[in-house]
Design a protein around this motif. Structure first.
Motif, PDB file in Angstrom:
ATOM      1  N   PRO A   1      13.904  -7.154  -5.248  1.00  0.00           N
ATOM      2  CA  PRO A   1      13.410  -8.121  -4.258  1.00  0.00           C
ATOM      3  C   PRO A   1      13.781  -7.775  -2.823  1.00  0.00           C
ATOM      4  O   PRO A   1      13.133  -8.241  -1.885  1.00  0.00           O
ATOM      5  N   GLU A   2      14.810  -6.950  -2.653  1.00  0.00           N
ATOM      6  CA  GLU A   2      15.234  -6.578  -1.303  1.00  0.00           C
ATOM      7  C   GLU A   2      14.359  -5.474  -0.711  1.00  0.00           C
ATOM      8  O   GLU A   2      14.524  -5.104   0.456  1.00  0.00           O
ATOM      9  N   ARG A   3      13.434  -4.953  -1.493  1.00  0.00           N
ATOM     10  CA  ARG A   3      12.591  -3.847  -1.048  1.00  0.00           C
ATOM     11  C   ARG A   3      11.124  -4.286  -1.068  1.00  0.00           C
ATOM     12  O   ARG A   3      10.454  -4.231  -2.099  1.00  0.00           O
ATOM     13  N   PRO A   4      10.584  -4.771   0.047  1.00  0.00           N
ATOM     14  CA  PRO A   4       9.202  -5.272   0.051  1.00  0.00           C
ATOM     15  C   PRO A   4       8.187  -4.156  -0.164  1.00  0.00           C
ATOM     16  O   PRO A   4       8.430  -2.991   0.176  1.00  0.00           O
ATOM     17  N   TRP A   5       7.046  -4.531  -0.718  1.00  0.00           N
ATOM     18  CA  TRP A   5       5.955  -3.576  -0.882  1.00  0.00           C
ATOM     19  C   TRP A   5       5.429  -3.140   0.485  1.00  0.00           C
ATOM     20  O   TRP A   5       5.384  -3.933   1.426  1.00  0.00           O
ATOM     21  N   PRO A   6       4.974  -1.930   0.601  1.00  0.00           N
ATOM     22  CA  PRO A   6       4.260  -1.555   1.836  1.00  0.00           C
ATOM     23  C   PRO A   6       2.897  -2.237   1.870  1.00  0.00           C
ATOM     24  O   PRO A   6       2.332  -2.597   0.825  1.00  0.00           O
ATOM     25  N   GLN A   7       2.379  -2.453   3.038  1.00  0.00           N
ATOM     26  CA  GLN A   7       1.011  -2.930   3.156  1.00  0.00           C
ATOM     27  C   GLN A   7       0.069  -1.843   2.630  1.00  0.00           C
ATOM     28  O   GLN A   7       0.284  -0.645   2.855  1.00  0.00           O
ATOM     29  N   ILE A   8      -0.982  -2.263   1.973  1.00  0.00           N
ATOM     30  CA  ILE A   8      -1.876  -1.276   1.348  1.00  0.00           C
ATOM     31  C   ILE A   8      -2.545  -0.400   2.405  1.00  0.00           C
ATOM     32  O   ILE A   8      -2.694   0.821   2.203  1.00  0.00           O
ATOM     33  N   ASP A   9      -2.893  -0.974   3.559  1.00  0.00           N
ATOM     34  CA  ASP A   9      -3.491  -0.147   4.620  1.00  0.00           C
ATOM     35  C   ASP A   9      -2.502   0.897   5.108  1.00  0.00           C
ATOM     36  O   ASP A   9      -2.890   2.051   5.385  1.00  0.00           O
ATOM     37  N   ASP A  10      -1.220   0.511   5.205  1.00  0.00           N
ATOM     38  CA  ASP A  10      -0.204   1.466   5.644  1.00  0.00           C
ATOM     39  C   ASP A  10      -0.011   2.551   4.592  1.00  0.00           C
ATOM     40  O   ASP A  10       0.160   3.743   4.931  1.00  0.00           O
ATOM     41  N   LEU A  11      -0.038   2.158   3.323  1.00  0.00           N
ATOM     42  CA  LEU A  11       0.095   3.136   2.242  1.00  0.00           C
ATOM     43  C   LEU A  11      -1.055   4.138   2.296  1.00  0.00           C
ATOM     44  O   LEU A  11      -0.859   5.351   2.097  1.00  0.00           O
ATOM     45  N   ALA A  12      -2.250   3.646   2.591  1.00  0.00           N
ATOM     46  CA  ALA A  12      -3.408   4.540   2.688  1.00  0.00           C
ATOM     47  C   ALA A  12      -3.239   5.518   3.852  1.00  0.00           C
ATOM     48  O   ALA A  12      -3.533   6.716   3.727  1.00  0.00           O
ATOM     49  N   ARG A  13      -2.763   5.026   4.997  1.00  0.00           N
ATOM     50  CA  ARG A  13      -2.573   5.910   6.159  1.00  0.00           C
ATOM     51  C   ARG A  13      -1.536   6.985   5.864  1.00  0.00           C
ATOM     52  O   ARG A  13      -1.726   8.161   6.200  1.00  0.00           O
ATOM     53  N   ARG A  14      -0.437   6.576   5.242  1.00  0.00           N
ATOM     54  CA  ARG A  14       0.626   7.544   4.956  1.00  0.00           C
ATOM     55  C   ARG A  14       0.157   8.582   3.923  1.00  0.00           C
ATOM     56  O   ARG A  14       0.535   9.754   3.981  1.00  0.00           O
ATOM     57  N   THR A  15      -0.663   8.153   2.984  1.00  0.00           N
ATOM     58  CA  THR A  15      -1.200   9.083   1.992  1.00  0.00           C
ATOM     59  C   THR A  15      -2.159  10.075   2.656  1.00  0.00           C
ATOM     60  O   THR A  15      -2.116  11.284   2.384  1.00  0.00           O
ATOM     61  N   GLU A  16      -2.997   9.558   3.542  1.00  0.00           N
ATOM     62  CA  GLU A  16      -3.935  10.433   4.244  1.00  0.00           C
ATOM     63  C   GLU A  16      -3.212  11.408   5.167  1.00  0.00           C
ATOM     64  O   GLU A  16      -3.654  12.553   5.337  1.00  0.00           O
ATOM     65  N   ALA A  17      -2.093  10.968   5.736  1.00  0.00           N
ATOM     66  CA  ALA A  17      -1.337  11.855   6.618  1.00  0.00           C
ATOM     67  C   ALA A  17      -0.795  13.070   5.867  1.00  0.00           C
ATOM     68  O   ALA A  17      -0.529  14.116   6.471  1.00  0.00           O
ATOM     69  N   ALA A  18      -0.648  12.933   4.555  1.00  0.00           N
ATOM     70  CA  ALA A  18      -0.181  14.048   3.730  1.00  0.00           C
ATOM     71  C   ALA A  18      -1.350  14.851   3.162  1.00  0.00           C
ATOM     72  O   ALA A  18      -1.146  15.716   2.290  1.00  0.00           O
ATOM     73  N   GLY A  19      -2.562  14.546   3.615  1.00  0.00           N
ATOM     74  CA  GLY A  19      -3.718  15.314   3.182  1.00  0.00           C
ATOM     75  C   GLY A  19      -4.359  14.819   1.898  1.00  0.00           C
ATOM     76  O   GLY A  19      -5.167  15.532   1.296  1.00  0.00           O
ATOM     77  N   MET A  20      -4.021  13.605   1.492  1.00  0.00           N
ATOM     78  CA  MET A  20      -4.579  13.039   0.263  1.00  0.00           C
ATOM     79  C   MET A  20      -5.355  11.767   0.618  1.00  0.00           C
ATOM     80  O   MET A  20      -5.320  11.296   1.760  1.00  0.00           O
ATOM     81  N   VAL A  21      -6.050  11.213  -0.367  1.00  0.00           N
ATOM     82  CA  VAL A  21      -6.799   9.981  -0.159  1.00  0.00           C
ATOM     83  C   VAL A  21      -6.366   8.959  -1.200  1.00  0.00           C
ATOM     84  O   VAL A  21      -6.100   9.310  -2.364  1.00  0.00           O
TER      85      VAL A  21
END
Length: 880
Positions: free
Chosen positions: A355-375
């Motif tokens: 519970p002390e570790r909130p989920w990332p926002q899905i849009d942020d997760l998508a951006r971070r994934t794309e930054a690594a060259g993935m979708v």
């Protein structure tokens, strides 16, 4: 189990020497070249750091990318949009790192109410979630009185009954797909829950037993964290064709060797059963108010190395996940390590386990994934390869299809869950389909092919199956050029003991008798025949009966069975209810006193269909004995209806079932059973069904199928189990020996089984059965379907007294390659036993005497209905 607090000092990992630089380089070179790593090399690579870690991640990333390309989703990283439903936070375990589990005093009530469950699910559905993750503690009612009281007051027999009920309500009222994480499950539990959830899961965590057994260990005092128990759960999920999520938890005190062993254990299960749909690599994060609050977190380089090693071991087709809320900002590192999934991410509910570790926002997760060259793409709780039979229960197919992209199997863009009913397929018994004349054409045109079309998949991995087989069972018994000219000392001693007390001989003496040959075998047969004469006299008995196998569609994966077919196979068929009744009518007109009804475990078969089948026959002919449904069918019916075994059997008896066949026993030793079958019920479940039936006054037969991947020691053990049941219940009417028919049996075609027992073995095991069961089971039956007439006479001279039934349509053994035909007339039986000079007598199922009217009718038909004898049937052949 005591509720005293567990020791507070956590176990520390033993000192682990850093491997030499040369060992790391050698292991990296093997990984680079695509060579298979052994556990030692894997443990070495878990130490990789710096430039070695960079090389390791590069190798793992290439493997991951190849797997995604092969799956036609290159560069795609998935996640599941979910809601987290913490059904109960009570648990019988005491894990040293867990803040999810709590005590009743800290909760308003032991379980979420149905309204609370549905409120969470509805909010999630409105936000576009498609997965309802049910998380809960293991069997809290075993530890907490408050949990027991709440369940009883709410009308549920146990926690899993409530889980099942809530999963159905979520399906019906929101359309979300349940993913169940109820902890340790049995084979029976999987049968109950599979129809209500497309997928399930349980973390293996670790195979390090010392973390469970040693005081201070993170799993000490937690019965469900025994690694052997958890591995059995993974296997039972595979046997039950349940798409299953598992994984490891790193940094809880395990060594690198233990961590590697855990990954290899997951691979072994994945290879054997094919049911591990994803593997999670999760890093330990210390939490306040736990015994392990002072243990350092697993560092992210350690996590990355473990993910990379898992990728190399599990291979390109594995789906590997790391929870994104436990990795800080290290998204690029974790993606580089070889994951292809971020797991479930919720826009609504917190991670109740962390519970002390909130989920990332899905849009942020998508951006971070794309930054690594993935979708980033959304998936469902069930992975694409499993959206088919036998992995997906037909009751859930509509719910999944409403959300799945038909091309990729991932979540369909724009799809929103909608409430839809969950019910038995088609609401009941279906129409006839397929080769419904197989019962007669099997003797004329035969089977279409020697194996079903999914031979390479439905039975699991044949190499893994081979590794389970006792080496002593892999070859034919050694042939003797000459039988012993006189009795060997150990055989003579065993015969003397058996003469004094047939059932009292030791296991060693029984094994000596099973090895008898020449004069020894003749002496054994003579003794067994004398015991038979004293027990039941000289009559050779038989019953006029008709087998009605109402379907052969089955995905259980029994490796000895050549009868089961996929619904699309050329030899597949399903009878309509009317056809079952019409075949019973023909049997009655031919003088039958019994119908024996069994079938495959058809995915569409409602749990109540068995009641309909029995009622169809009993409604037409109340005096026709309904001998129906194996223990596997009973277990299946109970699971699909949500009834307990006892309640299901009571309903079956009310519908018209008079007795049960004791088939599905095979060999009552799970070491053999899990070779013979991928998914049939374990020995304990067979015993539960049979003893429950006996307790209700429903008699059964007992059987043993032998001569495949077993040994004589297994036969003795099986006979001991059968006698033990009979001494407790008295419910067995006969013991039926079933020699393995090999010709079309999948396990024989795969090169793993013997070609059935020898003639000598058949004689010895029938005789020994008479001795070991003396005083408990009077009737020993030989199977003319599986033995030649000559061997039938052999065993009738050596302890057997019954030759079974006229059968009218014996399809199961014929599909396996038996050459003895699908029926025998009364005249055929008389001719077969005539050389023995003993009376042949017709009997009923329970070894009584048929009425004069039945005797006259069977004499007129010679015990077989005219349509079968003519090689044709007046029943319509439905095309399907």
């Amino acid at each position: 189990m005591s509720d005293a607090p567990a020791p507070r000092t956590p176990t520390r990992a033993p000192e682990q020497p850093t491997p030499p630089e040369s060992a790391v380089r050698r292991a990296l070179a093997r990984a680079r070249d695509g060579k298979t790593l052994d556990p030692g090399e894997a443990a070495t690579l878990l130490h990789a750091r710096g430039e070695h870690l960079a090389s390791l991640l590069a190798h793992a990333g290439r493997v991951r990318d190849a797997g995604l390309a092969a799956a036609r989703r290159p560069g795609v990283i998935t996640y599941s949009r979910k809601v987290f439903i913490p059904l109960t936070r009570l648990c019988r375990d005491r894990c040293g790192y867990c803040t999810f589990a709590t005590v009743p005093g800290r909760l308003e009530r032991p379980f979420l109410s149905p309204d609370e469950v549905l409120a969470i699910a509805r909010q999630g559905a409105a936000l576009g979630c498609k997965e309802a993750l049910f998380t809960l503690g293991d069997r809290p009612e075993d530890r907490w009185r408050q949990a027991r009281d709440w369940l009883e007051a709410s009308g549920y027999g146990d926690t899993l009954s409530y889980v099942r009920a809530m999963a159905i309500r979520v399906l019906e009222e929101t359309g979300l797909l349940p993913h169940l994480n109820p902890g340790v499950l049995t084979w029976q539990d999987f049968q109950r829950l599979k129809p209500v959830a497309p997928s399930m899961g349980m973390m293996l965590e670790t195979t390090a037993a010392r973390l469970f057994t040693e005081p201070g260990g993170p799993h000490y005092g937690s019965p469900d964290k025994d690694p052997a128990v958890r591995l059995r759960v993974l296997e039972d999920a595979g046997r039950s064709a349940v798409p299953f999520t598992t994984g490891i938890l790193i940094g809880i005190g395990e060594t690198m060797a233990e961590r590697a062993d855990s990954i290899f254990a997951i691979r072994k299960v994945a290879q054997e059963y094919g049911g591990i749909q994803e593997a999670i690599v999760q890093n330990f994060r210390a939490k306040p108010d736990t015994r392990m609050r002072g243990v350092p977190d697993a560092d992210l380089d350690d996590l990355a190395a473990t993910i990379a090693v898992a990728r190399l071991i599990l291979g390109p087709s594995a789906r590997i996940q790391a929870p994104p809320n436990l990795i800080g900002d290290a998204y690029r590192l974790i993606l580089a390590a070889g994951i292809d999934d971020w797991g479930g991410v919720s826009p609504l509910t917190p991670d109740h386990v962390n519970p002390e570790r909130p989920w990332p926002q899905i849009d942020d997760l998508a951006r971070r994934t794309e930054a690594a060259g993935m979708v980033l793409r959304e998936r469902l709780t069930i992975y694409p390869p499993y959206i088919r039979e036998p992995w997906l229960d037909p009751r859930l197919a509509g719910h999944v299809a409403a959300l799945a992209d038909p091309a990729s199997g991932l979540a369909r863009d724009g799809a929103l869950p909608l409430a839809r009913p969950w019910q038995e397929p088609d609401g009941g018994w279906g129409e006839a389909a397929g080769r419904t004349d197989l019962h007669v054409t099997i003797d004329t045109t035969g089977r279409t092919a020697d194996r079903r079309d999914d031979f390479g998949e439905v039975y699991g991995d044949w190499a893994a199956v081979a590794a389970r087989i006792d080496p002593a069972a892999r070859a034919d018994p050694p042939a003797r050029s000459v039988a012993p000219p006189r009795l060997r000392a150990e055989v003579a001693a065993a015969l003397r003991s058996a003469e004094k007390n047939p059932a009292g001989i030791t296991d060693g003496q029984a094994l000596a008798l099973l090895g008898a040959d020449g004069p020894e075998l003749e002496a054994l047969a003579a003794l067994a025949d004398a015991v038979r004469r004293d027990a039941v006299g000289d009559d050779i008995t038989y019953v006029v009966t008709r087998n009605i196998n109402f379907t052969n569609v089955c995905y259980t994966g029994c490796r000895f069975c050549a009868f089961a077919q996929r619904r699309t196979d050329a030899d597949a068929y399903t009878l309509s209810l009317g056809q079952v009744g019409d075949r019973a009518a023909e049997a009655w007109q031919a003088g039958a006193t019994e119908v024996c009804m069994q079938g495959g475990i058809h995915p569409d078969l409602p749990g109540t269909a068995y009641f309909d089948i029995a009622a169809e026959v009993k409604g037409r002919y109340p005096d026709l004995h309904v001998h129906a449904f194996s223990a596997m069918e009973v277990a299946n019916g109970a699971a699909r209806t949500g009834l307990g075994v006892r309640e299901w059997l009571e309903r079956a008896r009310q519908a018209g079932v008079d007795s049960l066949p004791g088939t599905a026993a095979e060999i009552l030793d799970d070491d053999v059973r899990w070779v013979l079958t991928k998914g049939k019920l374990p020995a304990s479940a067979w015993i539960e069904v049979i003893t429950t039936a006996h307790g209700l006054g429903i008699p059964t037969t007992a059987t043993m199928m032998y001569g495949h991947v077993d040994t004589p020691a297994h036969w003795v053990g099986h006979l001991r189990v059968i006698r033990g049941i009979q001494e407790r219940t008295g419910g067995f009417t006969e013991f039926v020996l079933l020699p393995f028919v090999h010709a079309n049996a999948p396990i024989y075609l795969a090169g793993l089984a013997r070609p059935g027992p020898t003639r000598r073995e058949n004689r010895a095991v029938h005789a020994l059965s008479r001795l070991l069961l003396h005083g408990a089971i009077s009737n020993i039956q030989c199977s003319w379907v599986k033995l030649t007439g000559e061997v039938c006479r052999d065993v009738l001279r050596g302890g057997a007294n019954d030759i079974g039934g006229t059968l009218m349509e014996e399809t199961i053994s014929r599909m396996a390659g038996s050459e003895q035909g699908s029926y025998k007339t009364i005249s055929d039986m008389a001719a077969m036993v005539a050389p023995l000079g003993r009376p042949l007598r017709q009997r009923t199922t329970l070894y009584g005497h048929p009425t004069a009217e039945r005797l006259a009718a069977s004499a007129a038909s010679d015990g077989v209905c005219a349509s079968v004898r003519a090689g044709r049937t007046p029943l319509p052949l439905a095309q399907g």
